[in-house]
Design a protein around this motif. Sequence first.
Motif, PDB file in Angstrom:
ATOM      1  N   LEU A 123     -10.861  26.061 -10.474  1.00 37.99           N
ATOM      2  CA  LEU A 123      -9.464  25.831 -10.823  1.00 37.99           C
ATOM      3  C   LEU A 123      -9.348  24.389 -11.251  1.00 37.99           C
ATOM      4  CD1 LEU A 123      -7.925  27.560  -7.732  1.00 37.99           C
ATOM      5  CD2 LEU A 123      -7.349  28.188 -10.048  1.00 37.99           C
ATOM      6  N   GLU A 124      -8.911  24.180 -12.459  1.00 42.63           N
ATOM      7  CA  GLU A 124      -8.837  22.814 -12.939  1.00 42.63           C
ATOM      8  C   GLU A 124      -7.786  22.043 -12.153  1.00 42.63           C
ATOM      9  OE1 GLU A 124      -8.638  22.775 -17.222  1.00 42.63           O
ATOM     10  OE2 GLU A 124      -8.276  20.622 -17.031  1.00 42.63           O
ATOM     11  N   GLY A 125      -8.116  20.834 -11.785  1.00 40.58           N
ATOM     12  CA  GLY A 125      -7.147  19.987 -11.108  1.00 40.58           C
ATOM     13  C   GLY A 125      -7.144  20.153  -9.605  1.00 40.58           C
ATOM     14  N   ILE A 126      -7.869  21.137  -9.096  1.00 38.48           N
ATOM     15  CA  ILE A 126      -7.934  21.270  -7.639  1.00 38.48           C
ATOM     16  C   ILE A 126      -9.382  21.025  -7.230  1.00 38.48           C
ATOM     17  CG2 ILE A 126      -7.628  22.796  -5.669  1.00 38.48           C
ATOM     18  CD1 ILE A 126      -5.525  24.253  -7.224  1.00 38.48           C
ATOM     19  N   GLU A 127      -9.549  20.000  -6.423  1.00 44.22           N
ATOM     20  CA  GLU A 127     -10.910  19.681  -6.017  1.00 44.22           C
ATOM     21  C   GLU A 127     -11.296  20.483  -4.802  1.00 44.22           C
ATOM     22  OE1 GLU A 127     -12.120  15.531  -5.596  1.00 44.22           O
ATOM     23  OE2 GLU A 127     -10.872  15.194  -7.372  1.00 44.22           O
ATOM     24  N   ARG A 128     -12.567  20.768  -4.707  1.00 41.61           N
ATOM     25  CA  ARG A 128     -13.060  21.493  -3.557  1.00 41.61           C
ATOM     26  C   ARG A 128     -12.998  20.575  -2.347  1.00 41.61           C
ATOM     27  NH1 ARG A 128     -16.446  25.995  -2.877  1.00 41.61           N
ATOM     28  NH2 ARG A 128     -17.429  25.726  -0.869  1.00 41.61           N
ATOM     29  N   ARG A 173       0.793  17.505 -14.353  1.00 38.80           N
ATOM     30  CA  ARG A 173      -0.144  17.845 -13.293  1.00 38.80           C
ATOM     31  C   ARG A 173       0.322  17.319 -11.947  1.00 38.80           C
ATOM     32  NH1 ARG A 173      -4.409  20.701 -14.848  1.00 38.80           N
ATOM     33  NH2 ARG A 173      -3.671  21.841 -16.638  1.00 38.80           N
ATOM     34  N   ASN A 174       1.254  16.380 -11.979  1.00 41.56           N
ATOM     35  CA  ASN A 174       1.822  15.924 -10.710  1.00 41.56           C
ATOM     36  C   ASN A 174       3.016  16.821 -10.380  1.00 41.56           C
ATOM     37  OD1 ASN A 174       3.142  15.062 -12.926  1.00 41.56           O
ATOM     38  ND2 ASN A 174       3.742  13.094 -12.109  1.00 41.56           N
ATOM     39  N   ASP A 175       3.408  16.869  -9.130  1.00 43.28           N
ATOM     40  CA  ASP A 175       4.526  17.733  -8.740  1.00 43.28           C
ATOM     41  C   ASP A 175       5.842  17.101  -9.174  1.00 43.28           C
ATOM     42  OD1 ASP A 175       2.860  19.539  -7.721  1.00 43.28           O
ATOM     43  OD2 ASP A 175       3.255  19.098  -5.599  1.00 43.28           O
ATOM     44  N   LEU A 176       6.732  17.915  -9.739  1.00 45.07           N
ATOM     45  CA  LEU A 176       8.052  17.443 -10.143  1.00 45.07           C
ATOM     46  C   LEU A 176       9.074  17.950  -9.146  1.00 45.07           C
ATOM     47  CD1 LEU A 176       7.716  18.480 -13.878  1.00 45.07           C
ATOM     48  CD2 LEU A 176       7.556  16.170 -12.978  1.00 45.07           C
ATOM     49  N   SER A 177      10.145  17.168  -8.958  1.00 50.14           N
ATOM     50  CA  SER A 177      11.125  17.616  -7.971  1.00 50.14           C
ATOM     51  C   SER A 177      11.897  18.833  -8.486  1.00 50.14           C
ATOM     52  CB  SER A 177      12.093  16.486  -7.639  1.00 50.14           C
ATOM     53  OG  SER A 177      12.764  16.086  -8.815  1.00 50.14           O
ATOM     54  N   ASP A 178      11.981  19.015  -9.797  1.00 45.90           N
ATOM     55  CA  ASP A 178      12.756  20.143 -10.336  1.00 45.90           C
ATOM     56  C   ASP A 178      11.975  21.442 -10.381  1.00 45.90           C
ATOM     57  OD1 ASP A 178      13.239  17.584 -11.273  1.00 45.90           O
ATOM     58  OD2 ASP A 178      14.590  18.289 -12.834  1.00 45.90           O
ATOM     59  N   THR A 179      10.729  21.452  -9.973  1.00 46.92           N
ATOM     60  CA  THR A 179       9.954  22.686 -10.096  1.00 46.92           C
ATOM     61  C   THR A 179       9.434  23.153  -8.741  1.00 46.92           C
ATOM     62  OG1 THR A 179       7.944  21.417 -10.498  1.00 46.92           O
ATOM     63  CG2 THR A 179       9.175  22.125 -12.430  1.00 46.92           C
ATOM     64  N   PRO A 180      10.344  23.496  -7.835  1.00 46.97           N
ATOM     65  CA  PRO A 180       9.887  23.869  -6.494  1.00 46.97           C
ATOM     66  C   PRO A 180       8.965  25.086  -6.491  1.00 46.97           C
ATOM     67  CG  PRO A 180      12.249  24.276  -6.757  1.00 46.97           C
ATOM     68  CD  PRO A 180      11.803  23.514  -7.951  1.00 46.97           C
ATOM     69  N   ARG A 181       9.216  26.019  -7.399  1.00 43.39           N
ATOM     70  CA  ARG A 181       8.399  27.235  -7.384  1.00 43.39           C
ATOM     71  C   ARG A 181       6.960  26.935  -7.790  1.00 43.39           C
ATOM     72  NH1 ARG A 181      11.102  32.512  -9.687  1.00 43.39           N
ATOM     73  NH2 ARG A 181      12.254  32.216  -7.765  1.00 43.39           N
ATOM     74  N   LEU A 182       6.831  26.115  -8.822  1.00 36.52           N
ATOM     75  CA  LEU A 182       5.492  25.724  -9.266  1.00 36.52           C
ATOM     76  C   LEU A 182       4.781  24.930  -8.171  1.00 36.52           C
ATOM     77  CD1 LEU A 182       3.346  25.296 -11.527  1.00 36.52           C
ATOM     78  CD2 LEU A 182       4.620  23.268 -12.171  1.00 36.52           C
ATOM     79  N   ASN A 183       5.513  24.005  -7.546  1.00 40.72           N
ATOM     80  CA  ASN A 183       4.896  23.182  -6.508  1.00 40.72           C
ATOM     81  C   ASN A 183       4.413  24.051  -5.347  1.00 40.72           C
ATOM     82  OD1 ASN A 183       5.919  21.278  -8.203  1.00 40.72           O
ATOM     83  ND2 ASN A 183       7.426  20.449  -6.770  1.00 40.72           N
ATOM     84  N   ARG A 220       1.244  25.848  -6.354  1.00 37.66           N
ATOM     85  CA  ARG A 220       0.063  24.985  -6.307  1.00 37.66           C
ATOM     86  C   ARG A 220      -0.369  24.735  -4.877  1.00 37.66           C
ATOM     87  NH1 ARG A 220       2.009  20.561 -10.740  1.00 37.66           N
ATOM     88  NH2 ARG A 220       1.013  21.487 -12.555  1.00 37.66           N
ATOM     89  N   GLU A 221       0.651  24.581  -4.005  1.00 43.22           N
ATOM     90  CA  GLU A 221       0.353  24.389  -2.588  1.00 43.22           C
ATOM     91  C   GLU A 221      -0.420  25.607  -2.061  1.00 43.22           C
ATOM     92  OE1 GLU A 221       4.010  23.055  -0.567  1.00 43.22           O
ATOM     93  OE2 GLU A 221       3.351  24.404   1.027  1.00 43.22           O
ATOM     94  N   LEU A 222       0.029  26.809  -2.485  1.00 46.29           N
ATOM     95  CA  LEU A 222      -0.635  28.027  -2.025  1.00 46.29           C
ATOM     96  C   LEU A 222      -2.059  28.115  -2.568  1.00 46.29           C
ATOM     97  CD1 LEU A 222       2.211  30.679  -2.297  1.00 46.29           C
ATOM     98  CD2 LEU A 222       0.949  30.092  -0.237  1.00 46.29           C
ATOM     99  N   LEU A 223      -2.259  27.707  -3.819  1.00 45.95           N
ATOM    100  CA  LEU A 223      -3.612  27.746  -4.376  1.00 45.95           C
ATOM    101  C   LEU A 223      -4.561  26.917  -3.516  1.00 45.95           C
ATOM    102  CD1 LEU A 223      -3.212  27.364  -8.256  1.00 45.95           C
ATOM    103  CD2 LEU A 223      -3.961  29.361  -7.001  1.00 45.95           C
ATOM    104  N   VAL A 224      -4.037  25.781  -3.021  1.00 53.05           N
ATOM    105  CA  VAL A 224      -4.867  24.934  -2.167  1.00 53.05           C
ATOM    106  C   VAL A 224      -4.989  25.547  -0.779  1.00 53.05           C
ATOM    107  CG1 VAL A 224      -5.008  22.660  -1.086  1.00 53.05           C
ATOM    108  CG2 VAL A 224      -4.251  22.867  -3.449  1.00 53.05           C
ATOM    109  N   HIS A 225      -3.832  25.959  -0.253  1.00 50.88           N
ATOM    110  CA  HIS A 225      -3.779  26.445   1.116  1.00 50.88           C
ATOM    111  C   HIS A 225      -4.628  27.713   1.314  1.00 50.88           C
ATOM    112  CE1 HIS A 225      -1.848  26.752   5.023  1.00 50.88           C
ATOM    113  NE2 HIS A 225      -1.736  28.041   4.809  1.00 50.88           N
ATOM    114  N   LEU A 226      -4.605  28.611   0.334  1.00 48.21           N
ATOM    115  CA  LEU A 226      -5.361  29.860   0.451  1.00 48.21           C
ATOM    116  C   LEU A 226      -6.830  29.671   0.078  1.00 48.21           C
ATOM    117  CD1 LEU A 226      -2.797  32.350  -1.133  1.00 48.21           C
ATOM    118  CD2 LEU A 226      -3.238  31.989   1.276  1.00 48.21           C
ATOM    119  N   ASN A 227      -7.184  28.422  -0.242  1.00 54.29           N
ATOM    120  CA  ASN A 227      -8.579  28.108  -0.554  1.00 54.29           C
ATOM    121  C   ASN A 227      -9.154  28.934  -1.690  1.00 54.29           C
ATOM    122  OD1 ASN A 227      -9.108  25.984   1.241  1.00 54.29           O
ATOM    123  ND2 ASN A 227      -9.196  27.417   2.934  1.00 54.29           N
TER     124      ASN A 227
END
Lengths: 173, 708
Positions: free
Chosen positions: B187-192, B160-170, B173-180
Motif C-alpha cells: 500500500l503506497e504511503g503506509i510503511e510496514r 497524503r496528509n489527513d485533512l480536517s474536512d475528510t473524516p471518512r477518508l481519515n 486510512r486509520e483502518l488500513l493501518v489498524h487492520l494491518n
Amino acid sequence: MKVKLSLLMFALGVLLILPCCRERLRAPQTDSSVNAYDSEADWNNPDHLIPLNYQQTEGKRIFYDKCVWCHADATPAGPSNRSNLTPTPHLINDGSTLNPLSDEFLQNLITLGGSALGKSAMMPPWGRTLSQEEIRAVIAYIRAVAQPPYQPSAGPKPQYSVKQSSGKEDSTK
Amino acid sequence: MNHEEMGKPSARLRFAFAISSVLFVLALAISPVKDLLQEWKRYKREYVRFAQNRPDTKRLLADYHPGIDQIWIPSLNVVDRCTTCHSGISEPAVLAPSVTQPFRAHPVIPHRTKEWGCVVCHRGQGLATEVKEAHQTTLAWEQPLLSVQYIQASCGVCHRNDLSDTPRLNRGRELLVHLNCVGCHRLEGIERPAMIGPDLTQVGNKVSREWIYKWLKEPRTLTDSNGNVTVDGYENEEEPRMPQFRLTEPELRGLASFLSSLKGQPVETYKFDPRVVGAWEKKPDLVQQGEVRFRQMFCTTCHSIAVTRAGETKLIGGDIGPELSKAGSKVNPDWLVAWLRNPQAFQPHSLMPRYQWSDEDLFLVTRYIQTSLTDTDLLGTVPKLDPPSPDEIQFGRRLFQEKGCASCHVIKGIKPPTDFGPDLSSMGSKTVSQLLFGDAKVPHTLIAYIQQKIADPVSVNPVARMPQYHLKPTDLAALTTALLSLTGERPDSGIGTLRVPANNPEFHPAGAFGELYERYKCYVYHRFNGYGGTLAPDLSLEGSRAQRPWLISFLKNPQTLRPSLTFRMPQFNMTDQEAGILADYLGMVMQSRSVSFAGTPPADASPQLASLGKQLYEVKYQCQSCHTIGSAGGYVGPNLNNVGNWMNSAWIKAWLKNPQALVPDTLEPRRDFTDQEIEAITAYLMTLKQNPPARKLAGIAGAQGGRP
C-alpha cells in the motif's frame, strides 16, 4: 403506385421525426438517503436516517468538534457538560426553539456569543475561531436535524425562490 | 405522343420529381435538426429560461455563451465539458438545494470549481456531452461518476496528509493501518510497522497447545460455552486484532502443534521477596487489592477487559494493547511475571512501557490477572489434542508459510514471504474488466467489488487466502473510500506531481531523555513535534506551558486534569531522577516561539488586579461554563484549581491572546480580550494554587536547574 408513394413518404416522415422524439430532459433520479454525502441518525429515533449534503456534513463535523459538549446529552468522550449549566443549553435538534429563529439571528449568536444578544454569556463567541462559512455550515446542519423538521417557508423567506422546482429534491450532483 | 410533347415530362413524372426533391431537402435537414436538438443545447436553452425567471438574470447570464464550455487542464491531461450543462456551477446565488440540477452551484469547497473542473474529483467522462455518457459506465469509458458517499477518496489522491474536512477518508486510512493490511498487501504511503503480530519464536512458553487451537479457530476470546459472542463484537466493537482465517480441523491441529513446539529458552521463575509473598498470601483481600492496583496503574488505558453491568457485558478500556478479559486462563504464570518486568526482552518492538515494579505491586497485579481475569470454560470446546507428532509439526510449519502467517508473525528461521497479497497501490483506479467477481451476486462495479472482497473474500474467489472481516457499515464505507483514493498515479504524472506529502518525521531523541522516552513509550500516547500518538496531550510545547516542579510531581503521580477522561496516564513508579530528566528536557526543548518569558517575572500582581480578573472570569466571560474552579464549573476544559502551580504565566497570556496559535485544534474559542483583561485574568489564575509542591521536588536532579 400512389399507395406505394404515400407509404414511402410516410416512412420517410417517421424517420425524420424520430430523432426529435427523444426522452425528456431530466436529472437522474436516485434515492436521496443512499446517495447523500453523509447522514445523521435522528436522536429521537435511530432508525430514521437524515441525509446530509456537503454543507450540512461540514456543519456536523464542526458541531461534533466544538458544540457537542454543551448542546447534546451524549458526547464522543462520554459525559456531557449540558446538565452542568444554568440556563441549560438547547439541544441542537430542538426544532421547537430553533426553527422560529432566523438564519441571520443564529449566525450573529454564534459569531458574537450569547452576551452580545442578551442571552447567557456562557455561550462564547466563535467569530474569531470559526469562519463565517463554517458557521453557516453549522446552521445548515441545525436546520437539517431539527425535530420537528424545519420548514423554510415557515421562517423567513429564502433569498431566491425557484418556480420550476419540481418539488423533488435530489442531493446528488 | 406527338413531336411537341416529346421533351415535356409527364405529369406523373413531374409529381414524383417534386416529391423526391422535398424528401431530399428533408433528408438534408436531418443533420442540422439533430444538431439543434442535442442534449447539451437543450440544457443551454433551459438555463437561459431558468435565468430569465429569476431577479438576477444579468448576473447568471454574464458568462453565458451558447457553445460547449470546456475546462482544459493540460498538466493533468484533463478535458472537462461538464460546465456546458452545469452552467451555474460557480454562481453562489443558485446554491440553494431547491434549485434543480444541473444548474445548482457547487457547495463551497477549498478548491475553485472553475479552475479544477469536475472530473478530477467526481470522475466520469469529462469529454462527453451527453448525460449518460458523462455520468455512467459506457463501452468507451469504464470509470463512472464516483458516488458522493465516497467522494473524499478524491481528496486523498493528492493529499497524503489527513485533512480536517475528510473524516471518512481519515478513518479509512486509520483502518488500513489498524487492520494491518500492509502485512500482506503493498500500500503506497503506509510503511510496514516494525512489528505486526507478536514474535512467535518462543510462543510455546507462553500459551498451551489447546489455547492456540482455540485462538486460531475463534480469535475473539469473548465467546461463551455455546460459541456465541457475548459481546456483540461484530456490530459494536472493533475487529479482533487477529482476523478470522477459515482453517479446517487438520489445519488447526497442525498449526497448534507446530506453534506449541516453539519453546526457545525456558522462562525462569521470578523469586519474589518472601516477605511480600508471606505478608499478602494469607490476606483474604489479596485479589481485591490486586484489582485496585490494576486500576490505579491505569492498565485499562491500553488494555480492555470485559465488564458486566446490569446484565450487559461490555469491553471497557483502550485498544493499544490486547484485550485481557481472559488473560489468566491464557498465559503461563512465570511468563506473565517475566513479561511484565521486561516486555522488550520478549518482543523487541512491543509498545508496552517497562514499568518500575515494586515486588508488592508485581505480586498483586499478577495474582489478580491469574485469579480474576479467567474463564474456566475457555478451552471447553477444544477437542482432546494428543501430543504432537513430528508429521503434524512439519505440516504446521508448512501451513505457517502457505497461509501467510509469516507475513505478520516472526519466527526465527522462517523467511517471511514477499508480495503475499496483491499490490493495492492502484486499487482505486481499477476498471471493472480488471476485476474477477466469481459467483458473487453483487453489481459489477469497483465499489461493490471492494466491499464484497472485504466482507466475504471466498464469494469472489473460492481459493482466497484473505481472512474475513466483519466491519460496521460506516467503517466499510470508510475503508472503501481509503482504497479508492489509491489510484497509483506515478510521481511524474500530472496528478502525481500535485501530491501533498504526509509529513510525520519520526522523533527519537538521544541521550538520557531518549532512553526514558523509549522505556516508557511516551510517543505511543503523546505527540512530539508531529510524531506520536494522539491519545494524550501533544507535548511539543510542554516546556512553555508547565512549571518544572509541577511536571515532576505529575510524572511521579499523574492525577487527571480532565475529569471526563476515561483514559489516564499510568503510574510508572518513576524515580525522582527519571522525573527530573524528563522535566528538564521538556522544559528546555519542547518550547513555543510565541511564548516569550522575557519581561514576565512572576510580577507579584496586586490583589486588585487579581480580583478584577476573578470578576472577568466569573461574570463577564463566564469561563466556568467549561472550567472547574473549586467544585463548581464545567467539564469541557481542564480543571483550574491548581493552575497557579501548573502553568507559566507567559503561557496563559499567550493562550488567552490566541489559543489556536499555540494548539491549532483546541476547543477553546478565541476571544476579544483587551491586554488589561489578559493581565487581570492571568493574575487571577496565578493565585489558584493547591497543595504547593514540596520544595524538595523542585530541587530534584536539578544540577542544571530548570527555567527560573
